[in-house]
Design a protein around this motif. Structure first.
Motif, mmCIF file in Angstrom:
data_model
loop_
_atom_site.group_PDB
_atom_site.id
_atom_site.type_symbol
_atom_site.label_atom_id
_atom_site.label_comp_id
_atom_site.label_asym_id
_atom_site.label_seq_id
_atom_site.Cartn_x
_atom_site.Cartn_y
_atom_site.Cartn_z
ATOM 1 N N VAL A 9 38.300 43.379 44.499
ATOM 2 C CA VAL A 9 37.297 42.642 43.715
ATOM 3 C C VAL A 9 38.000 41.771 42.684
ATOM 4 C CG1 VAL A 9 35.374 42.864 42.079
ATOM 5 C CG2 VAL A 9 35.470 44.344 44.098
ATOM 6 N N ARG A 10 39.005 42.317 42.007
ATOM 7 C CA ARG A 10 39.774 41.518 41.041
ATOM 8 C C ARG A 10 40.430 40.314 41.717
ATOM 9 N NH1 ARG A 10 41.925 46.790 38.522
ATOM 10 N NH2 ARG A 10 40.556 46.994 36.695
ATOM 11 N N ASP A 11 40.988 40.525 42.893
ATOM 12 C CA ASP A 11 41.622 39.418 43.616
ATOM 13 C C ASP A 11 40.598 38.340 43.955
ATOM 14 O OD1 ASP A 11 44.044 40.755 43.475
ATOM 15 O OD2 ASP A 11 43.973 41.466 45.560
ATOM 16 N N TRP A 12 39.426 38.748 44.452
ATOM 17 C CA TRP A 12 38.375 37.780 44.784
ATOM 18 C C TRP A 12 37.981 37.000 43.525
ATOM 19 C CZ3 TRP A 12 33.587 36.255 43.346
ATOM 20 C CH2 TRP A 12 32.875 35.468 44.247
ATOM 21 N N TRP A 13 37.779 37.694 42.418
ATOM 22 C CA TRP A 13 37.392 37.052 41.161
ATOM 23 C C TRP A 13 38.473 36.066 40.702
ATOM 24 C CZ3 TRP A 13 33.257 36.053 38.522
ATOM 25 C CH2 TRP A 13 33.320 35.752 37.161
ATOM 26 N N GLY A 14 39.714 36.392 40.945
ATOM 27 C CA GLY A 14 40.816 35.516 40.557
ATOM 28 C C GLY A 14 40.815 34.183 41.293
ATOM 29 N N GLU A 15 40.128 34.121 42.426
ATOM 30 C CA GLU A 15 40.051 32.892 43.222
ATOM 31 C C GLU A 15 38.798 32.079 42.928
ATOM 32 O OE1 GLU A 15 42.500 31.925 45.314
ATOM 33 O OE2 GLU A 15 43.618 33.701 44.657
ATOM 34 N N ARG A 16 38.009 32.488 41.974
ATOM 35 C CA ARG A 16 36.709 31.852 41.731
ATOM 36 C C ARG A 16 36.816 30.383 41.326
ATOM 37 N NH1 ARG A 16 38.122 34.497 37.386
ATOM 38 N NH2 ARG A 16 37.662 33.720 35.282
ATOM 39 N N GLY A 17 37.907 29.990 40.666
ATOM 40 C CA GLY A 17 38.049 28.591 40.248
ATOM 41 C C GLY A 17 38.046 27.642 41.436
ATOM 42 N N GLY A 18 38.810 27.968 42.457
ATOM 43 C CA GLY A 18 38.832 27.145 43.668
ATOM 44 C C GLY A 18 37.504 27.189 44.401
#
Length: 188
Positions: free
Chosen positions: A111-120
């Motif tokens: 979930v943290r990894d997915w959230w980290g990609e939210r900008g793109g």
């Protein structure tokens, strides 16, 4: 206070009498834009019909080229009515590409990894919504404008609301229960 509500018991009750299976989506085929949670869209084909049943939960991508592609769950249900809407949308899918086993696959770190990609993800959604909103073809104007609306709703949720949901969902994943007063959620 953090919150999370488990929608699966409601969904299971709603589909218990279905003649055909509703949630047979394959996790390995899920679309990366699905927000973390129990529900996701994998390979779907509803001819852009599912937003009619669940406009607060479903958006479309352009991964097939030349317009609309696959559906994805941009917002997980947080009550019985929303769960009913998402179940209705999944029933419309002729490929039965919706899944509900996300809890078996998501981890706090994923979930943290997915959230980290939210900008793109946000940048992609803003750009595509702009393209679709400008479509003036008389046959497809309504479809594209609805698709743009879904992407704008997704962006709004990314900006306000999704972080709180994900913190509650991460608690659910880590503790196996809904949060209670005084519990603290993991950081994103």
């Amino acid at each position: 206070m953090i919150t999370y509500w488990n929608p699966l018991p409601t969904a299971q009750r709603l589909v218990a009498a279905d003649v055909y299976p509703t949630f047979t989506g394959n996790w390995a085929e899920r679309k990366s834009r699905n927000v973390p949670g129990p529900f996701y869209a994998a390979e779907t084909d509803t001819l852009q019909a599912t937003r009619g049943d669940a406009p607060d939960h479903i958006a479309y991508d352009n991964d097939l080229g030349g317009g609309f592609g696959w559906e994805f769950v941009y917002r997980q249900p947080v009550n019985e009515a929303e769960t009913g809407n998402l179940v209705s949308a999944a029933r419309v899918d002729g490929y039965c590409g919706y899944g509900w086993d996300g809890d078996d696959h998501w981890t706090v770190e994923a979930v943290r990894d997915w959230w980290g990609e939210r900008g793109g993800l946000r940048e992609w959604a803003v750009e595509l919504a702009g393209e679709w909103a400008g479509n003036t073809h008389p046959l497809y104007h309504g479809h594209y404008h609805d698709g743009a609306r879904g992407l704008r709703d997704f962006v709004a949720y990314l900006d306000d609301g999704l972080e709180q949901y994900l913190r509650g969902y991460m608690f659910w994943l880590a503790e196996g229960r809904e949060p209670r007063a005084g519990d603290s959620a993991p950081d994103l």
